[in-house]
Design a protein around this motif. Sequence first.
Motif, PDB file in Angstrom:
ATOM      1  N   VAL A 107       0.834  -1.207   0.000  1.00  0.00           N
ATOM      2  CA  VAL A 107       0.000   0.000   0.000  1.00  0.00           C
ATOM      3  C   VAL A 107       0.867   1.254   0.000  1.00  0.00           C
ATOM      4  CG1 VAL A 107      -1.657   1.334   1.355  1.00  0.00           C
ATOM      5  CG2 VAL A 107      -1.980  -1.127   1.050  1.00  0.00           C
ATOM      6  N   LEU A 108       1.925   1.271   0.831  1.00  0.00           N
ATOM      7  CA  LEU A 108       2.803   2.446   0.876  1.00  0.00           C
ATOM      8  C   LEU A 108       3.512   2.645  -0.453  1.00  0.00           C
ATOM      9  CD1 LEU A 108       4.315   1.994   4.447  1.00  0.00           C
ATOM     10  CD2 LEU A 108       2.813   3.859   3.701  1.00  0.00           C
ATOM     11  N   SER A 109       3.957   1.567  -1.091  1.00  0.00           N
ATOM     12  CA  SER A 109       4.630   1.685  -2.388  1.00  0.00           C
ATOM     13  C   SER A 109       3.715   2.322  -3.425  1.00  0.00           C
ATOM     14  CB  SER A 109       5.082   0.304  -2.878  1.00  0.00           C
ATOM     15  OG  SER A 109       6.018  -0.271  -2.003  1.00  0.00           O
ATOM     16  N   PHE A 110       2.469   1.845  -3.492  1.00  0.00           N
ATOM     17  CA  PHE A 110       1.531   2.423  -4.454  1.00  0.00           C
ATOM     18  C   PHE A 110       1.162   3.859  -4.081  1.00  0.00           C
ATOM     19  CE2 PHE A 110       0.072  -2.145  -5.374  1.00  0.00           C
ATOM     20  CZ  PHE A 110       0.957  -2.257  -6.445  1.00  0.00           C
ATOM     21  N   THR A 111       1.115   4.150  -2.778  1.00  0.00           N
ATOM     22  CA  THR A 111       0.858   5.530  -2.346  1.00  0.00           C
ATOM     23  C   THR A 111       1.974   6.453  -2.817  1.00  0.00           C
ATOM     24  OG1 THR A 111      -0.351   4.791  -0.382  1.00  0.00           O
ATOM     25  CG2 THR A 111       0.535   7.032  -0.336  1.00  0.00           C
ATOM     26  N   PHE A 112       3.228   6.019  -2.662  1.00  0.00           N
ATOM     27  CA  PHE A 112       4.359   6.832  -3.112  1.00  0.00           C
ATOM     28  C   PHE A 112       4.394   6.929  -4.632  1.00  0.00           C
ATOM     29  CE2 PHE A 112       6.491   5.161   0.957  1.00  0.00           C
ATOM     30  CZ  PHE A 112       5.965   6.206   1.702  1.00  0.00           C
ATOM     31  N   ALA A 113       3.960   5.882  -5.339  1.00  0.00           N
ATOM     32  CA  ALA A 113       3.909   5.938  -6.800  1.00  0.00           C
ATOM     33  C   ALA A 113       2.936   7.030  -7.254  1.00  0.00           C
ATOM     34  CB  ALA A 113       3.500   4.580  -7.369  1.00  0.00           C
ATOM     35  N   TYR A 121       4.499  17.104  -4.903  1.00  0.00           N
ATOM     36  CA  TYR A 121       5.526  16.301  -4.234  1.00  0.00           C
ATOM     37  C   TYR A 121       6.846  16.282  -5.007  1.00  0.00           C
ATOM     38  CZ  TYR A 121       1.948  14.308  -1.153  1.00  0.00           C
ATOM     39  OH  TYR A 121       0.954  14.133  -0.216  1.00  0.00           O
ATOM     40  N   ALA A 122       6.903  16.978  -6.128  1.00  0.00           N
ATOM     41  CA  ALA A 122       8.065  16.862  -7.010  1.00  0.00           C
ATOM     42  C   ALA A 122       9.345  17.393  -6.381  1.00  0.00           C
ATOM     43  CB  ALA A 122       7.788  17.593  -8.321  1.00  0.00           C
ATOM     44  N   ALA A 123       9.235  18.346  -5.464  1.00  0.00           N
ATOM     45  CA  ALA A 123      10.423  18.982  -4.899  1.00  0.00           C
ATOM     46  C   ALA A 123      10.861  18.366  -3.581  1.00  0.00           C
ATOM     47  CB  ALA A 123      10.164  20.478  -4.708  1.00  0.00           C
ATOM     48  N   GLU A 124      10.354  17.205  -3.233  1.00  0.00           N
ATOM     49  CA  GLU A 124      10.695  16.640  -1.934  1.00  0.00           C
ATOM     50  C   GLU A 124      10.895  15.136  -2.008  1.00  0.00           C
ATOM     51  OE1 GLU A 124       6.536  15.982   0.322  1.00  0.00           O
ATOM     52  OE2 GLU A 124       6.909  18.052  -0.320  1.00  0.00           O
ATOM     53  N   LYS A 125      11.640  14.615  -1.025  1.00  0.00           N
ATOM     54  CA  LYS A 125      11.767  13.176  -0.842  1.00  0.00           C
ATOM     55  C   LYS A 125      10.424  12.619  -0.363  1.00  0.00           C
ATOM     56  CE  LYS A 125      16.388  12.989  -1.320  1.00  0.00           C
ATOM     57  NZ  LYS A 125      17.125  12.121  -2.251  1.00  0.00           N
ATOM     58  N   LEU A 126      10.193  11.349  -0.642  1.00  0.00           N
ATOM     59  CA  LEU A 126       8.915  10.746  -0.290  1.00  0.00           C
ATOM     60  C   LEU A 126       8.998   9.747   0.856  1.00  0.00           C
ATOM     61  CD1 LEU A 126       7.474  10.082  -3.855  1.00  0.00           C
ATOM     62  CD2 LEU A 126       7.100  12.067  -2.379  1.00  0.00           C
ATOM     63  N   SER A 127      10.099   9.014   0.964  1.00  0.00           N
ATOM     64  CA  SER A 127      10.186   7.952   1.965  1.00  0.00           C
ATOM     65  C   SER A 127      11.578   7.897   2.556  1.00  0.00           C
ATOM     66  CB  SER A 127       9.830   6.599   1.338  1.00  0.00           C
ATOM     67  OG  SER A 127      10.769   6.250   0.339  1.00  0.00           O
ATOM     68  N   SER A 149      12.283  -0.009   5.427  1.00  0.00           N
ATOM     69  CA  SER A 149      12.184   1.013   4.388  1.00  0.00           C
ATOM     70  C   SER A 149      10.738   1.416   4.133  1.00  0.00           C
ATOM     71  CB  SER A 149      12.816   0.493   3.095  1.00  0.00           C
ATOM     72  OG  SER A 149      12.153  -0.682   2.666  1.00  0.00           O
ATOM     73  N   LEU A 150      10.584   2.343   3.175  1.00  0.00           N
ATOM     74  CA  LEU A 150       9.277   2.788   2.693  1.00  0.00           C
ATOM     75  C   LEU A 150       8.426   3.449   3.778  1.00  0.00           C
ATOM     76  CD1 LEU A 150       8.341  -0.192   0.355  1.00  0.00           C
ATOM     77  CD2 LEU A 150       9.135   2.073  -0.333  1.00  0.00           C
ATOM     78  N   GLN A 151       9.065   4.167   4.684  1.00  0.00           N
ATOM     79  CA  GLN A 151       8.312   4.935   5.660  1.00  0.00           C
ATOM     80  C   GLN A 151       8.087   6.349   5.135  1.00  0.00           C
ATOM     81  OE1 GLN A 151       9.409   4.304   9.866  1.00  0.00           O
ATOM     82  NE2 GLN A 151      11.090   3.052   9.086  1.00  0.00           N
ATOM     83  N   PRO A 152       6.880   6.889   5.278  1.00  0.00           N
ATOM     84  CA  PRO A 152       6.556   8.167   4.648  1.00  0.00           C
ATOM     85  C   PRO A 152       7.200   9.352   5.350  1.00  0.00           C
ATOM     86  CG  PRO A 152       4.713   7.402   5.950  1.00  0.00           C
ATOM     87  CD  PRO A 152       5.731   6.298   5.974  1.00  0.00           C
ATOM     88  N   LEU A 153       7.774  10.239   4.563  1.00  0.00           N
ATOM     89  CA  LEU A 153       8.302  11.481   5.116  1.00  0.00           C
ATOM     90  C   LEU A 153       7.192  12.513   5.315  1.00  0.00           C
ATOM     91  CD1 LEU A 153      11.707  11.804   3.277  1.00  0.00           C
ATOM     92  CD2 LEU A 153      11.362  11.742   5.732  1.00  0.00           C
ATOM     93  N   PRO A 241      15.467   8.326  11.967  1.00  0.00           N
ATOM     94  CA  PRO A 241      15.581   7.756  10.625  1.00  0.00           C
ATOM     95  C   PRO A 241      17.041   7.653  10.221  1.00  0.00           C
ATOM     96  CG  PRO A 241      13.908   9.465  10.675  1.00  0.00           C
ATOM     97  CD  PRO A 241      14.633   9.526  11.983  1.00  0.00           C
ATOM     98  N   ALA A 242      17.335   6.568   9.497  1.00  0.00           N
ATOM     99  CA  ALA A 242      18.689   6.355   9.017  1.00  0.00           C
ATOM    100  C   ALA A 242      18.630   5.786   7.623  1.00  0.00           C
ATOM    101  CB  ALA A 242      19.454   5.390   9.940  1.00  0.00           C
ATOM    102  N   GLY A 243      19.696   5.997   6.871  1.00  0.00           N
ATOM    103  CA  GLY A 243      19.732   5.462   5.527  1.00  0.00           C
ATOM    104  C   GLY A 243      19.176   6.429   4.527  1.00  0.00           C
ATOM    105  N   GLY A 244      18.923   5.934   3.320  1.00  0.00           N
ATOM    106  CA  GLY A 244      18.555   6.811   2.216  1.00  0.00           C
ATOM    107  C   GLY A 244      17.091   7.102   2.177  1.00  0.00           C
ATOM    108  N   ALA A 245      16.736   8.209   1.511  1.00  0.00           N
ATOM    109  CA  ALA A 245      15.364   8.557   1.242  1.00  0.00           C
ATOM    110  C   ALA A 245      15.185   8.618  -0.248  1.00  0.00           C
ATOM    111  CB  ALA A 245      15.003   9.893   1.884  1.00  0.00           C
TER     112      ALA A 245
END
Length: 246
Positions: A107-113, A121-127, A149-153, A241-245
Amino acid sequence: MTELAEDPRAVARRRVRPGPAAVALRPLGYLGIGVVWCVVLLVAVLVLVGSVAYVLTDDQLVEGIRDRFSTPGGVAGEVLVIIPILTVVMGPVAAWQLPTASWPLMVLSFTFAVRSVRPSYAAEKLSYTSTAPAGTSFGPPTTSDLAMSLQPLRRSRFTDAVMRFYVAGWTLDGAMFVAMLPAGLAWTTVVVGLFPGLSRPVHVAFLALSVVLVLASVVLGVRAFRRRFPAVPRGGLADEPAGGAA
């Protein structure tokens, strides 16, 4: 969706503008990840439901079960060993942990898609990705912290609700384990209720018992879920939070 109050650290990370290539490619990336988790969810459902059909349609397996229940020793072995193992595997693991570890990520993956193709949302990180300590999460044993992973920002009421199930699926909870045991036992009673060659009253009795056991797990599971999650940080699995976004 109505936005909720957000962690300033998440807001700061979201303001890190992704590059043009990331903005162009992330819709396909999130969509692909969502499809993968959709397949995982289907496999999890097949483990639970398809296993019943497999047991009842495999002639050799059916005959083997009949043979084991034809002797007192076979009955004792099934009741004391096999059925308890099946109760744990088909209840806490197959009925709860496997599907709940997969559908929130889908669900989160499709939400971010969807978010990734919206101009707002184009100017920001999503997860982002955080970590859970080794030994506290669901899955194969690890010697190091597990990346979550895949936690919403950018949080919303919808993503907060999904994240609660994300937490439930990937972290272990004794109360939920106990709550799912009746559902695990129901797998066995369903097999008995549909097993060929038994009388109609036996079929009806065991199928009715299966319904009662499943309802018991639903009631106990809802109670365990509601008791657990007021103490869970909303919108994240770890404080930092740690790691990449993305």
